[in-house]
Every structure is written in structure tokens, then in C-alpha cells.
Write a protein that holds these residues in place. Sequence first.
Motif, PDB file in Angstrom:
ATOM      1  N   UNK A 150      -9.111   3.177  -8.229  1.00 15.21           N
ATOM      2  CA  UNK A 150     -10.071   2.458  -7.408  1.00 15.21           C
ATOM      3  C   UNK A 150     -11.490   2.747  -7.875  1.00 15.21           C
ATOM      4  N   UNK A 151     -12.435   1.953  -7.395  1.00 10.65           N
ATOM      5  CA  UNK A 151     -13.840   2.205  -7.710  1.00 10.65           C
ATOM      6  C   UNK A 151     -14.303   3.480  -7.016  1.00 10.65           C
ATOM      7  N   UNK A 152     -14.929   4.412  -7.735  1.00 10.06           N
ATOM      8  CA  UNK A 152     -15.261   5.710  -7.121  1.00 10.06           C
ATOM      9  C   UNK A 152     -16.234   5.614  -5.962  1.00 10.06           C
ATOM     10  N   UNK A 153     -17.200   4.716  -6.028  1.00 13.38           N
ATOM     11  CA  UNK A 153     -18.174   4.657  -4.944  1.00 13.38           C
ATOM     12  C   UNK A 153     -17.645   3.937  -3.709  1.00 13.38           C
ATOM     13  N   UNK A 154     -16.659   3.038  -3.896  1.00 13.03           N
ATOM     14  CA  UNK A 154     -16.010   2.454  -2.721  1.00 13.03           C
ATOM     15  C   UNK A 154     -15.253   3.527  -1.938  1.00 13.03           C
ATOM     16  N   UNK A 162     -18.087   0.063   2.544  1.00 14.93           N
ATOM     17  CA  UNK A 162     -16.891  -0.113   1.730  1.00 14.93           C
ATOM     18  C   UNK A 162     -15.773  -0.774   2.525  1.00 14.93           C
ATOM     19  N   UNK A 163     -15.014  -1.677   1.891  1.00 22.35           N
ATOM     20  CA  UNK A 163     -13.863  -2.284   2.583  1.00 22.35           C
ATOM     21  C   UNK A 163     -12.730  -1.310   2.850  1.00 22.35           C
ATOM     22  N   UNK A 164     -12.729  -0.126   2.241  1.00 23.16           N
ATOM     23  CA  UNK A 164     -11.644   0.819   2.506  1.00 23.16           C
ATOM     24  C   UNK A 164     -11.804   1.501   3.870  1.00 23.16           C
ATOM     25  N   UNK A 165     -12.992   1.458   4.449  1.00 25.35           N
ATOM     26  CA  UNK A 165     -13.231   2.163   5.713  1.00 25.35           C
ATOM     27  C   UNK A 165     -12.424   1.515   6.831  1.00 25.35           C
ATOM     28  N   UNK A 193     -10.562  -4.567  -1.309  1.00 21.83           N
ATOM     29  CA  UNK A 193     -11.218  -5.837  -1.557  1.00 21.83           C
ATOM     30  C   UNK A 193     -10.632  -6.639  -2.696  1.00 21.83           C
ATOM     31  N   UNK A 194      -9.609  -6.092  -3.382  1.00 28.93           N
ATOM     32  CA  UNK A 194      -9.046  -6.800  -4.514  1.00 28.93           C
ATOM     33  C   UNK A 194      -7.958  -7.759  -4.051  1.00 28.93           C
ATOM     34  N   UNK A 234     -18.149   5.074   1.587  1.00 28.30           N
ATOM     35  CA  UNK A 234     -17.227   5.284   2.710  1.00 28.30           C
ATOM     36  C   UNK A 234     -17.428   6.657   3.352  1.00 28.30           C
ATOM     37  N   UNK A 235     -18.615   7.231   3.175  1.00 26.21           N
ATOM     38  CA  UNK A 235     -18.955   8.483   3.849  1.00 26.21           C
ATOM     39  C   UNK A 235     -18.544   9.736   3.117  1.00 26.21           C
ATOM     40  N   UNK A 236     -18.046   9.608   1.876  1.00 25.10           N
ATOM     41  CA  UNK A 236     -17.526  10.737   1.101  1.00 25.10           C
ATOM     42  C   UNK A 236     -18.479  10.999  -0.063  1.00 25.10           C
ATOM     43  N   UNK A 237     -18.940  12.230  -0.200  1.00 26.46           N
ATOM     44  CA  UNK A 237     -19.937  12.516  -1.235  1.00 26.46           C
ATOM     45  C   UNK A 237     -19.341  13.057  -2.530  1.00 26.46           C
TER      46      UNK A 237
END
Length: 422
Positions: free
Chosen positions: A82-86, A412-415, A304-305, A91-94
Motif C-alpha cells: 500500500x501507499x505508505x502515507x495512506x 486517508x480512505x483506510x481510516x 481507494x483502489x 491516517x494518524x500514524x507517524x
Amino acid sequence: MNQTSTDDYDLILRGGRVIDTASGFDAVADLAIRDGRIAALAPHLEATPGARVIDVGGKLVTAGLIDTHAHVFQHVTGRFGLNPDLCGVRSGVTTLVDQGGPSLMTLPAFRHYVSEPADSSVLCFLSAYLVGGLEGHHYAQLYGPEMVDVKRTIKIGRENRDLVKGIKAHAEIGGKSRWGMDVIKQAAEIAVGIDVPLYIHLGQLWPEREKGVVDPDSVIEELVPIMRPGDVLAHPFTRHPGGFISTRTGEVHPIVEAALAQGIRVDVGHGSHFSFEMAEKVLAHGIRPYTLGADMHGYNTYAGEDGADDRESNPFYGAQRFCLTLAMSELLALGMPLHDVVATVTQNAAALLGLSDEIGSLQPGLRADVSVLDLAEGEFRLRDNGGAEATAAALFVPALTLKDGRPIEVDSPVVVRPEHLH
């Protein structure tokens, strides 16, 4: 904690409930940032000229969330990555730890195309296998002992210790039916050579070969003596055979207690393995996960894919989409105390990575990686990957991320949000 300086601040988070398990701090307070670092934490801080003030009243403020089991080697690991920033700051993860995506051959690409461009901090547990995480669920033949180069993996790991924080391997009945424990012994040798933890996947991945493994419990029984204090057992709540729950008794295997007593740690590794039934049994036995890896990948969550919800292309079709904060919510629903849940994704995760002097806490001087969370109340329907359902009374929802002091929108759509669970 008190204000440490009268110097100007760049930003103040005003009036949130600040939870820092590393220091034991839990109170409504203001958090100040200066030059990308935590500058001060106190009941009230005056906004110095030019400081930006963000009202976070009614929200939780924690050290930046750390996902210890990610799959973000985008494109190289096929649909897995997956995209790392998504999965990260959006998504709140640093901080993200890619579990076994890069190998000794692909680590330069991981550094150049994933870690360096990302706004999130992206580290890895290097694969013990030459090919890394090339959709190995489909190609068991890529993960045998002949696909491991112990000496060169140690060399590459040592040369890239800024990224390489551990070694990833798999102990499961499909592999054991082919190679016994040979690959695990090689992976353990690599981890010792680099001086990093060994992270072991539990729970069947591949079909068994020929006569198979007559006793799935033999996997963990032979695995634990190979491991060292500080190594990690992943997927304690797996619904697949060969994990914490004995197929002989239906209860927690006694060797798990021996493993914990010798300092072996436990990572949830949620992914497509999580089972409420198994989690309840393990937690009732007094076993608590040390860290909480989400184990999101392109086959088990929506990012989102196209095709993410397609029954034909997605072997995990029907499983509830999830993210790290949903996995936190599940632990809370299963009875883990709030502080313990927060520690799994902050203080403990930073310790596992050897980064407690930089992240995992909100103590002044540390990196200003911060997660702001809503804790929504209601009745939220949760579903595990086996179809079992549970109800949660609270849901963690990321509201804002600070990365090195810079605010980043959570979009992010993963949230997973409350409206997804009714």
C-alpha cells in the motif's frame, strides 16, 4: 511535566487529554512544539507571538502512533504493498515498519522509492528471504532455505541499520512440511548477526506438502527454543493452526508462557488472521500483546483502489476493512485498559525499534510526532476475518497528525469511521 523554556513556540495543541504512557502523564494539558521537537507540556501554556494554536479539547493527544506491521513496499510487492502515507501520516500514524517487504536485493529500492519520499517515517524488518515479500502467499517455493543468503543479508542489514530494525520470517505448517525449521534457524542467525529482533509469523500460509504436518502444535514447540529474548511472535490471535492456541486442547499452548518468561514479545499482527474467539482465549490467559501491528495490505483493506471489494480478485473479500486505530478499538473492546492499548502503539513500539530516545513519548526534547484522536462513543459493529461479530462501545478515530511538528490532515480512505460500522 512543566514548561522547559521561555523561548517562542511554533505550535500549541490546546486542551486535549494528553496520555503519555512512557512518563505516566494523563491529564488535560497543553502541548507545545518548537523546531520539530516537543518543547513543553503543562496544564496551561501561554501562546508566544507567532505561535499557531490548535484547539484539541475533548480529544486524546498521544505520541505519534507506530504501526509495527505494515506492508508499504508499493508496486514492488505487487498488490500487497500500500501507499505508505495512506497508511501513515494521513491516517494518524507517524511511523511504519514494513514487515518483510524489502530483502537484501531490494532494500536500495525501498530506501529510494518508499522511505525517503514518504512524509511518514518508514522503517523495515528485513526479509530473511532473497525475494522479500513478493506476494509469497501465492509462491511458497520462493521461501525455502535455498532462497536465503545468511552472510550477505547480515552484511546488508548492518550497512543499513538506520532502516533495518529487525528480521522477518515465517513459522507455519506449510513451510514446516517442506523444510522443517531450517529457514527459521537461518533467520535467527541473521538476526543475531545484525543484532536486531527476529519477528516470526505464526498461522498457516501455504498448503501442506505431501503428508503435511501431523501435529500443528509442533511448529511453536520447535520454534520457541530457537528464539532469543526480545524476539517477537506475531499473530497470537490467528484463527489458523500452529499458533498460540493448541490444536490438541483448544487452549493456550504451555510453551507460550515459557516464551514470555524468557523475554519473547508478542505483536498482534492483526491482518487477515485476527479472530475474536482466539483473542478472548489468549487475553483471558493473562497474555497481553506488547505491540500492535495492523498488518494492512492490498488484499485486506480498502485504500481507494479498484478491486478492493471484488470477490474474484480479493481472497479476503468480505472481511471488514480496518486500520491501526480500528485494531486499537478492538483491543479496547476485548477489555485491555486504555493505557495498555496506547502503550502498544507508542512506548512499547518505540522500545522494540530501539528508538525510545526519539519517538514513542511526549517528553520535551523528543521528536514532535503526535497523534490526535477522537474516542467516539456508541455501538459499533466489528467483524473479524472469520465472520464473527462483536460490539464496541468506543472507537478510536484519528483527527490530526503532527510529523516533526508539522500538522497533516487525516484524509486517508483506510481510516475506519463510525459511519462504517453501523
